[in-house]
Design an enzyme around this catalytic site. Structure first.
Site, short mmCIF file in Angstrom:
data_model
loop_
_atom_site.label_atom_id
_atom_site.label_comp_id
_atom_site.label_asym_id
_atom_site.label_seq_id
_atom_site.Cartn_x
_atom_site.Cartn_y
_atom_site.Cartn_z
N ASP A 147 33.32 47.62 32.38
CA ASP A 147 33.75 46.14 32.42
C ASP A 147 35.04 46.02 31.46
O ASP A 147 34.91 45.89 30.28
CB ASP A 147 32.54 45.44 32.01
CG ASP A 147 32.82 43.93 32.15
OD1 ASP A 147 34.17 43.48 32.36
OD2 ASP A 147 31.72 43.14 32.25
N ALA B 243 41.36 49.24 40.16
CA ALA B 243 42.58 48.23 40.26
C ALA B 243 42.08 47.19 41.18
O ALA B 243 41.21 47.30 41.71
CB ALA B 243 43.81 48.97 40.93
N LYS C 5 50.77 45.09 38.89
CA LYS C 5 50.94 46.43 38.78
C LYS C 5 52.24 46.93 38.05
O LYS C 5 52.19 47.70 37.20
CB LYS C 5 51.11 46.95 40.06
CG LYS C 5 49.90 46.83 40.81
CD LYS C 5 48.59 47.49 40.32
CE LYS C 5 48.74 49.03 40.50
NZ LYS C 5 47.44 49.76 40.14
N TYR D 193 50.61 40.73 43.29
CA TYR D 193 49.93 42.09 43.14
C TYR D 193 51.05 43.10 42.37
O TYR D 193 50.62 43.92 41.43
CB TYR D 193 49.51 42.45 44.70
CG TYR D 193 49.12 43.95 44.46
CD1 TYR D 193 48.15 44.41 43.99
CD2 TYR D 193 50.04 44.73 45.43
CE1 TYR D 193 47.81 45.77 44.05
CE2 TYR D 193 49.63 46.29 45.13
CZ TYR D 193 48.47 46.65 44.45
OH TYR D 193 48.54 48.00 44.73
#
Length: 303
Positions: free
Chosen positions: A39, A63, A132, A128
């Site tokens: 977690d 991811a 990343k 996104y």
């Protein structure tokens, strides 16, 4: 390097992590961490857990990968894609472990006409992609030993992906429309796993030097549109004897403008993997070869 050769895989519930686990589980001592034990919102607990495991390699295959949902769930995307790699990089540095992390072609804007090289400027056009890229930067700035593998259009026999979506649609529909103005390098999780295993073996064999760490593009050679990829999936599935209710001619090409999504996608996601092939001395084949192998594997597994 740590004396033990224990490898920690975080996120084996995803398609890349599962593929790596299946490939190396018989040849390496593995520890698997998935939710709820893993977690990232409880950093101290996770940090203590990994310190107690004392892995020599940490593979982060976890991811937030929902490109459209990331536009809405920004905090969650950043937690998983930026803060988690930051934490794992700090832990890796503290225990002198190697961090293997996976990134994406979506760190680029897609305006380049050729396949992207590692040194090309990043300019993500979605949350996104931005999250990343921020994760990459956190790892780079951490000072840990790392390999970041950017992949393109990952698919495989496990979990949800474009391949399995097309096969499901081909079973339930007689025609489908797929965008034909997004180009990429479809990359099977089998290829990703095979390359990662080679890096692991080199590292554990003491054959990696400081100059070898960094970012590598890991994608099949060649490029194709989403529509072309879908057509090849259907063609290959028919040859393998899958139950298909759609003919290749009924896979209709459409522009992205006719299939609007929440998040922008790069028009060109193709990646140049020559850095990896030169380093390893291996050949990476055209994406169609790996697609056929995955379809064969899926058919054999269903028998």
């Amino acid at each position: 390097m740590l004396d033990n050769r224990k490898i920690l895989i975080i996120g084996s519930s995803g398609q890349v992590g599962k593929s790596i686990e299946n490939l190396i589980q018989d040849s390496h001592e593995l520890v698997i961490l998935n939710r709820p034990a893993c977690d990232f919102t409880r950093q101290e607990e996770l940090k203590n857990l990994i310190h107690n495991i004392k892995p020599s390699i940490i593979i982060n295959a976890a991811a937030f990968t929902s490109v459209d949902l990331a536009e809405k769930e920004t905090h969650l995307a950043l937690t998983c894609n930026q803060e988690a790699p930051k934490l794992l990089a700090q832990i890796s540095s503290n225990i002198n472990a190697l961090l293997i992390h996976f990134s994406t072609d979506y760190v680029f804007d897609g305006n380049r006409t050729d396949a992207y090289l590692e040194e090309d400027a990043c300019n993500p056009i979605s949350m996104y992609g931005s999250s990343k890229r921020l994760g990459e930067i956190e790892i780079i700035n951490s000072g840990c030993k790392y390999f970041i593998f950017r992949t393109s259009w990952a698919y495989g026999p496990f979990r949800n992906n474009f391949l399995k979506t097309i096969l499901n649609l081909a079973y339930s529909r007689q025609s489908i429309s797929i965008v034909d103005d997004q180009i990429g390098s479809p990359t099977s999780t089998n290829l990703i796993s095979m390359i990662v295993e080679k890096f692991i073996d080199l590292y554990l064999g003491g054959k990696i030097t400081d100059k070898n760490y960094g970012i590598y593009h890991l994608a099949a050679s060649g490029k194709v549109s989403r529509h072309g990829f879908a057509c090849s999936i259907i063609k290959g599935a028919i040859q393998e004897g899958f139950t298909i209710n759609i003919e290749e001619d009924n896979i209709l090409p459409i522009p992205s403008s006719e299939y609007p999504l929440v998040a922008n996608r790069p028009k060109n996601s193709a990646l140049n993997s020559s850095k990896i092939t030169n380093f390893l001395g291996v050949e990476i084949f055209n994406w169609e070869i790996y697609l056929n192998r995955v379809l064969q594997q899926m058919k054999e597994d269903s028998i």
